[in-house]
Write an enzyme that holds these catalytic residues in place. Sequence first.
Site, PDB file in Angstrom:
ATOM      1  N   ASN A 288      39.753 -32.111-140.626  1.00  0.00           N
ATOM      2  CA  ASN A 288      38.578 -32.851-140.189  1.00  0.00           C
ATOM      3  C   ASN A 288      38.683 -34.297-140.654  1.00  0.00           C
ATOM      4  OD1 ASN A 288      35.815 -33.132-139.183  1.00  0.00           O
ATOM      5  ND2 ASN A 288      35.204 -33.254-141.331  1.00  0.00           N
TER       6      ASN A 288
ATOM      7  N   HIS B 157      36.263 -37.390-141.840  1.00  0.00           N
ATOM      8  CA  HIS B 157      34.891 -37.628-142.307  1.00  0.00           C
ATOM      9  C   HIS B 157      34.734 -39.111-142.634  1.00  0.00           C
ATOM     10  CE1 HIS B 157      31.019 -36.526-143.962  1.00  0.00           C
ATOM     11  NE2 HIS B 157      31.279 -37.328-144.990  1.00  0.00           N
TER      12      HIS B 157
ATOM     13  N   GLU C 296      39.200 -45.244-139.802  1.00  0.00           N
ATOM     14  CA  GLU C 296      39.136 -43.862-139.299  1.00  0.00           C
ATOM     15  C   GLU C 296      40.182 -43.576-138.227  1.00  0.00           C
ATOM     16  OE1 GLU C 296      35.693 -40.988-137.444  1.00  0.00           O
ATOM     17  OE2 GLU C 296      35.087 -42.492-138.914  1.00  0.00           O
TER      18      GLU C 296
ATOM     19  N   ASP D  18      32.739 -30.146-145.693  1.00  0.00           N
ATOM     20  CA  ASP D  18      33.428 -31.324-146.242  1.00  0.00           C
ATOM     21  C   ASP D  18      33.957 -31.085-147.656  1.00  0.00           C
ATOM     22  OD1 ASP D  18      32.784 -32.746-143.883  1.00  0.00           O
ATOM     23  OD2 ASP D  18      30.838 -33.307-144.700  1.00  0.00           O
TER      24      ASP D  18
ATOM     25  N   GLY E 225      34.000 -39.196-128.519  1.00  0.00           N
ATOM     26  CA  GLY E 225      35.428 -38.923-128.549  1.00  0.00           C
ATOM     27  C   GLY E 225      36.307 -40.107-128.887  1.00  0.00           C
TER      28      GLY E 225
ATOM     29  N   LEU F 229      30.619 -31.431-134.472  1.00  0.00           N
ATOM     30  CA  LEU F 229      29.438 -31.196-135.308  1.00  0.00           C
ATOM     31  C   LEU F 229      29.130 -29.723-135.538  1.00  0.00           C
ATOM     32  CD1 LEU F 229      27.095 -34.023-133.971  1.00  0.00           C
ATOM     33  CD2 LEU F 229      28.668 -34.057-135.923  1.00  0.00           C
TER      34      LEU F 229
END
Length: 194
Positions: free
Chosen positions: A107, A109, A180, A150, A12, A90
């Site tokens: 999302n 990635h 990220e 994706d 997380g 996931l």
Amino acid sequence: MKNIAVMFSGGGTDFQALIDGQAAGKFDGKIVVAVTSNAAAFGIERAKNAGIDCYIFRKADYDSELSRDAEVRKVFEKYDVDLIVLAGYLGIISRPLLDKYAGKIVNIHPALLPKFGGRGMFGLNVHKAVIATGEKKSGATVHYVDGGTDTGEIILQRSLDVLPTDTPESLQQRILNDIEHPLLVEAVALLCSK
């Protein structure tokens, strides 16, 4: 203000970046609920510490992704969710849930999509592949979730140089910390402003 749901499966850290971003007033939204697919995920502790309700939906407890996602949808409806952020989740989102929240599921990635996306491309697998193919750049991408893996429209993307000394682990850590986490907060701020 948008009501945000966060879905995660592991530690997380992306979720924590969003919790911290919310606390710092970096986006006009509130994380109202979290969902995990893993009863042992450390992200559950992060949710508790932040006072965010967290629900566990393990795949093994349902006969299909459809039946699991039907229960997830009920939670999202209960919390009047406007935006769903997959932050290290996931699982595969089933079509009915995608259709219900079309254009509202995003999302993060850990690669420069469309490269290094698709099934099996998560975690260290991505960074191993980047190094094995001799890429000079890598990074992270925030994208809309569609019916593929994706393959959704890219919202934001940022890159860094792959260093000759990088290992999959060092590359992963640099991308997480330098790209990220801030990129995800920036993307959520952009989506909350729409």
